[in-house]
Design a protein around this motif. Sequence first.
Motif, mmCIF file in Angstrom:
data_model
loop_
_atom_site.group_PDB
_atom_site.id
_atom_site.type_symbol
_atom_site.label_atom_id
_atom_site.label_comp_id
_atom_site.label_asym_id
_atom_site.label_seq_id
_atom_site.Cartn_x
_atom_site.Cartn_y
_atom_site.Cartn_z
ATOM 1 N N GLU A 1 -8.754 4.443 1.235
ATOM 2 C CA GLU A 1 -9.015 3.524 2.335
ATOM 3 C C GLU A 1 -8.275 4.012 3.571
ATOM 4 O OE1 GLU A 1 -8.235 -0.540 1.606
ATOM 5 O OE2 GLU A 1 -9.687 -0.684 -0.008
ATOM 6 N N SER B 1 -6.341 3.347 6.754
ATOM 7 C CA SER B 1 -5.550 2.213 7.219
ATOM 8 C C SER B 1 -5.281 2.312 8.721
ATOM 9 C CB SER B 1 -4.221 2.137 6.458
ATOM 10 O OG SER B 1 -3.488 3.308 6.647
ATOM 11 N N SER C 1 -6.377 -2.135 5.878
ATOM 12 C CA SER C 1 -7.395 -1.085 5.957
ATOM 13 C C SER C 1 -8.324 -1.395 7.123
ATOM 14 C CB SER C 1 -8.190 -1.003 4.655
ATOM 15 O OG SER C 1 -8.999 -2.143 4.499
#
Length: 168
Positions: A76, A78, A117
């Motif tokens: 993910e 961020s 995220s």
Amino acid sequence: MKPPHPAQTRTWGRLLVSFILGMVMGALIFHYQHAHMLDKILFENRRLALELTDLRDEVAYLEKKAEDLNKQNQEEISVKKIEIVIVNEEEIDGFTATDIIERLREELKYLIKEGYSVQSVAETAETHARLIDGKTIKFETNDEYEVKLHTMIIHTTITFKISVHKMS
């Protein structure tokens, strides 16, 4: 049966020696030509083996790089930074502008600290927009400023483009 005449023996001997020398010379020429061709083939074989090794190394490197990129893509992304841009900065004092930017950053820094995220920020973008849009900032000098949100760009750097108006 009688033995051959010595002149005839010498002739046959010369013919036999010439035949053997011809065979040896033919064998040498044959080996020279084929050995030269065999050297070329062996040299080409070694060169191709080295090239094959280089290509295998390159393929292994590219496969590893592709795996790393796949891992990066699956992670993910961020939020790394919050950027606030005041569109009408020339209408207000520079010190006031920096104070407003500082206060808004303080209110939004939880996005970076808690490692939100980009996808989760995008899903809750309306909430973040409401947090800033229409906000009133009051200073010790009793000056009040209203913040209007123009644009919100969400990526690893979240960019808020705002306009600030002094309230009377």
